[in-house]
Design an enzyme around this catalytic site. Structure first.
Site, mmCIF file in Angstrom:
data_model
loop_
_atom_site.group_PDB
_atom_site.id
_atom_site.type_symbol
_atom_site.label_atom_id
_atom_site.label_comp_id
_atom_site.label_asym_id
_atom_site.label_seq_id
_atom_site.Cartn_x
_atom_site.Cartn_y
_atom_site.Cartn_z
ATOM 1 N N PRO A 119 0.823 -1.212 0.000
ATOM 2 C CA PRO A 119 0.000 0.000 0.000
ATOM 3 C C PRO A 119 0.862 1.268 0.000
ATOM 4 O O PRO A 119 1.894 1.312 0.666
ATOM 5 C CB PRO A 119 -0.771 -0.108 1.322
ATOM 6 C CG PRO A 119 0.098 -0.948 2.204
ATOM 7 C CD PRO A 119 0.853 -1.887 1.296
ATOM 8 N N ARG A 133 -0.775 4.908 -1.252
ATOM 9 C CA ARG A 133 -1.756 5.974 -1.020
ATOM 10 C C ARG A 133 -2.479 5.811 0.312
ATOM 11 O O ARG A 133 -2.634 6.774 1.072
ATOM 12 C CB ARG A 133 -2.775 5.934 -2.164
ATOM 13 C CG ARG A 133 -3.763 7.093 -2.171
ATOM 14 C CD ARG A 133 -4.913 6.824 -3.147
ATOM 15 N NE ARG A 133 -4.483 6.330 -4.420
ATOM 16 C CZ ARG A 133 -4.201 7.090 -5.489
ATOM 17 N NH1 ARG A 133 -4.345 8.393 -5.398
ATOM 18 N NH2 ARG A 133 -3.803 6.550 -6.630
ATOM 19 N N ARG A 190 -2.112 16.302 -9.845
ATOM 20 C CA ARG A 190 -3.080 15.222 -10.023
ATOM 21 C C ARG A 190 -4.352 15.658 -10.755
ATOM 22 O O ARG A 190 -4.986 14.847 -11.413
ATOM 23 C CB ARG A 190 -3.404 14.542 -8.677
ATOM 24 C CG ARG A 190 -2.171 13.873 -8.060
ATOM 25 C CD ARG A 190 -2.503 12.950 -6.906
ATOM 26 N NE ARG A 190 -3.203 11.767 -7.334
ATOM 27 C CZ ARG A 190 -4.486 11.541 -7.201
ATOM 28 N NH1 ARG A 190 -5.259 12.462 -6.607
ATOM 29 N NH2 ARG A 190 -5.042 10.443 -7.628
ATOM 30 N N TYR A 246 -5.007 13.529 -13.962
ATOM 31 C CA TYR A 246 -6.102 12.554 -13.872
ATOM 32 C C TYR A 246 -7.470 13.188 -13.671
ATOM 33 O O TYR A 246 -8.450 12.470 -13.456
ATOM 34 C CB TYR A 246 -5.888 11.588 -12.691
ATOM 35 C CG TYR A 246 -4.475 11.159 -12.447
ATOM 36 C CD1 TYR A 246 -3.803 10.366 -13.370
ATOM 37 C CD2 TYR A 246 -3.811 11.531 -11.285
ATOM 38 C CE1 TYR A 246 -2.498 9.969 -13.139
ATOM 39 C CE2 TYR A 246 -2.506 11.129 -11.054
ATOM 40 C CZ TYR A 246 -1.850 10.349 -11.985
ATOM 41 O OH TYR A 246 -0.568 9.963 -11.754
ATOM 42 N N CYS A 256 2.040 29.267 -15.349
ATOM 43 C CA CYS A 256 1.576 29.819 -16.612
ATOM 44 C C CYS A 256 1.042 28.703 -17.484
ATOM 45 O O CYS A 256 1.733 28.220 -18.389
ATOM 46 C CB CYS A 256 2.714 30.551 -17.302
ATOM 47 S SG CYS A 256 3.009 32.106 -16.501
ATOM 48 N N TYR A 297 1.344 11.106 -3.664
ATOM 49 C CA TYR A 297 1.439 11.491 -5.077
ATOM 50 C C TYR A 297 1.270 12.996 -5.295
ATOM 51 O O TYR A 297 0.770 13.430 -6.325
ATOM 52 C CB TYR A 297 0.431 10.701 -5.921
ATOM 53 C CG TYR A 297 0.605 9.202 -5.802
ATOM 54 C CD1 TYR A 297 1.753 8.587 -6.279
ATOM 55 C CD2 TYR A 297 -0.353 8.409 -5.174
ATOM 56 C CE1 TYR A 297 1.937 7.222 -6.143
ATOM 57 C CE2 TYR A 297 -0.171 7.039 -5.035
ATOM 58 C CZ TYR A 297 0.970 6.447 -5.535
ATOM 59 O OH TYR A 297 1.161 5.096 -5.403
HETATM 60 N N1 LLP Z 1 2.877 -1.497 -5.944
HETATM 61 C C1 LLP Z 1 3.096 -1.262 -7.255
HETATM 62 C C2 LLP Z 1 3.837 -2.227 -8.039
HETATM 63 C C3 LLP Z 1 2.605 -0.086 -7.841
HETATM 64 O O1 LLP Z 1 2.807 0.116 -9.128
HETATM 65 C C4 LLP Z 1 1.905 0.852 -7.046
HETATM 66 C C5 LLP Z 1 1.415 2.100 -7.627
HETATM 67 C C6 LLP Z 1 1.728 0.560 -5.688
HETATM 68 C C7 LLP Z 1 2.216 -0.627 -5.165
HETATM 69 C C8 LLP Z 1 1.021 1.498 -4.742
HETATM 70 O O2 LLP Z 1 -0.290 1.771 -5.109
HETATM 71 P P1 LLP Z 1 -1.238 2.619 -4.124
HETATM 72 O O3 LLP Z 1 -1.474 1.768 -2.898
HETATM 73 O O4 LLP Z 1 -0.517 3.864 -3.788
HETATM 74 O O5 LLP Z 1 -2.465 2.858 -4.913
HETATM 75 N N2 LLP Z 1 0.321 8.719 -9.502
HETATM 76 C C9 LLP Z 1 -0.958 8.045 -9.422
HETATM 77 C C10 LLP Z 1 -0.853 6.689 -8.785
HETATM 78 C C11 LLP Z 1 0.084 5.758 -9.527
HETATM 79 C C12 LLP Z 1 0.251 4.461 -8.821
HETATM 80 C C13 LLP Z 1 1.278 3.623 -9.505
HETATM 81 N N3 LLP Z 1 1.585 2.426 -8.846
HETATM 82 C C14 LLP Z 1 -1.919 8.957 -8.649
HETATM 83 O O6 LLP Z 1 -1.549 10.046 -8.273
HETATM 84 O O7 LLP Z 1 -3.068 8.582 -8.445
#
Ligand code: LLP
Length: 433
Positions: free
Chosen positions: A293, A295, A332, A336, A363, A392
């Protein structure tokens, strides 16, 4: 409740607090824009995963915090105290963890295009696991490890073919994704077979990450089924037992009131039961279970505090509230279309009477933090806090328009400390030769 996070509170006279510390006081001391993270939330989230899995899973468990969500040295020290492992995706994240004294033996090294130099550095550090993405990486790693007289413990990133109903750019488990090897066309079994012939790699696990900001538990249960079946196929076809199942991260959080993600403990328990059930049904041993995890550990712990510079009313169209940061500290919305909740920290109990678009100072017309944000009528000079920005945001920050990056302050039970200082103009030119 508009505050959404247990880290936040308000005093009787409407002052927003985080971790028991006054937000306007921190803004006064450190200036704006300013990131504030509540250590208490981070620790609670780590424990929700760790304790729940330990309680409901009979095999070994490891929770590897996904550094890409937010990475700085003091954070790795905190993670280590909480018994966490870490996932890194670059030499830079690995270096930060090493600098913090985080044990390499608890690091998973990810990435779909790791360089030779990064593989060498990670071998030198002695990372726990290389999560190999593709065949070229597999043979490169085997060669480098051989040259260094080392063996690399690896797992493979598998595309389980699952659509996790999230934003296109943060879905990663489908066959058309750039990450990993596919199950459907036999690519995954082929790479496993190939790895078993190599001398300098030792296959331990399989991994998948189906996407990010996922609200249902069902896609995770599906991923468990697909990957456990794969473990069983490997055993049957190749006579090899895979000892580790890594299901990645992706657990959703609440950015606005209407978001209703399941509790972390519920997700963890569901996954633990699903793996246990599949192992019994398929007659294969319980694998070591890993979750990654990012986020969900850190996003809700954080807020960004800005100063409002101007308020523009365009009758019948929208009201812009411009702040002294923007896509440089939070890209973000631009990437997105992400949405956020905001609060005026100096009068957090005031009723919301307007709906605004929060604009940044770059800008660029697309430089918005969020649209349709309910706020009391705001004025230039007031503070504005955007909520749930712990993940992020800082980690994706840039120096576009040569804006210096904000500092990061951590709060804990009424105390606070600076963990990343504000960049200066000297920092901005430090690489120019
Ligand atoms: N493990 C792997 C292999 C991943 O690619 C990711 C996220 C995670 C764990 C963690 O995922 P989380 O629990 O944070 O959802 N920049 C984007 C999110 C990209 C996530 C990429 N991989 C945003 O701001 O929403």
């Amino acid at each position: 409740m508009r505050l959404m996070s247990q880290s936040l509170g308000t005093t009787q006279n409407g002052i927003l607090t985080i971790g028991g510390v006054s937000v306007p006081d921190l803004a006064k001391e450190y200036g704006t824009p300013l990131f504030i993270l509540d250590e208490g939330y981070i620790r609670t989230a780590c424990r929700a995963f760790n304790n729940t899995l330990k309680k409901h899973y009979d095999g070994n468990v490891m929770i590897a915090y996904a550094s890409k969500a937010m990475s700085f040295t003091a954070l790795y020290r905190l993670l280590e105290e909480e018994g966490m492992a870490a996932d890194v995706v670059s030499g830079g994240e690995l270096f930060t963890a090493m600098r913090a004294g985080f044990p390499a033996g608890k690091i998973f090294f990810h990435g779909n295009n790791k360089t030779a130099a990064e593989l060498e550095y990670a071998l030198q550090c002695g990372v726990y696991r290389f999560v190999v993405d593709n065949r070229e990486e597999l043979s490169l790693l085997d060669r480098i490890a051989g040259r260094m007289g080392k063996t690399a413990d690896i797992s493979f990133r598998i595309k389980p073919g699952i659509d996790a109903h999230t934003h296109e750019f943060i879905t990663t488990g489908k066959i058309d994704s750039k990450f990993g090897v596919a199950l459907e066309n036999g690519e995954a079994l082929d790479i496993v077979r190939e790895s078993l012939t190599l001398k300098n790699v030792n296959l331990k696990g399989v991994h998948c990450h189906i996407g990010s900001q996922i609200f249902d538990t069902e896609p995770f249960e599906l991923a468990v089924k697909v990957l456990m079946q794969f473990l069983s196929d490997i055993k049957r076809e190749l006579g090899y037992t895979i000892s580790e199942l890594n299901l990645g991260g992706g657990f959703g959080i609440q950015y606005i009131e209407s978001h209703d993600p399941p509790e972390l403990a519920v997700v963890a328990e569901t996954i633990a039961h699903a793996v246990t059930k599949c192992s019994a049904e398929l007659g294969i041993p319980l694998p070591d279970l890993v979750l990654e995890p990012g986020r969900s550990i850190i996003a809700p712990s954080g807020i960004t505090v800005y100063t409002i510079g101007s308020v523009k009313e365009i009758p019948g169209i929208c009201n812009y509230v411009a702040v002294d940061g923007g896509m440089t500290d939070n890209p973000r919305y631009a990437l997105y279309g992400a949405i956020y909740n905001a609060i005026l920290p100096e009068r957090a109990n005031d009723e919301c009477t307007t709906t605004v678009t929060i604009a940044g100072r770059c800008c660029e017309s697309g430089d918005l933090i969020s649209k349709d944000v309910a706020l009391p009528a705001a004025h230039a000079g007031e503070l504005l806090a955007v909520l749930a920005t712990g993940a992020y945001n800082y980690s994706m920050a840039s120096n576009y328009n040569r804006l210096p990056k904000p500092p990061v302050v951590m709060v804990a039970d009424g105390t606070y400390r600076l963990v990343v200082r504000r960049e200066t103009y000297d920092d901005i030119v430090k690489c120019d030769v």
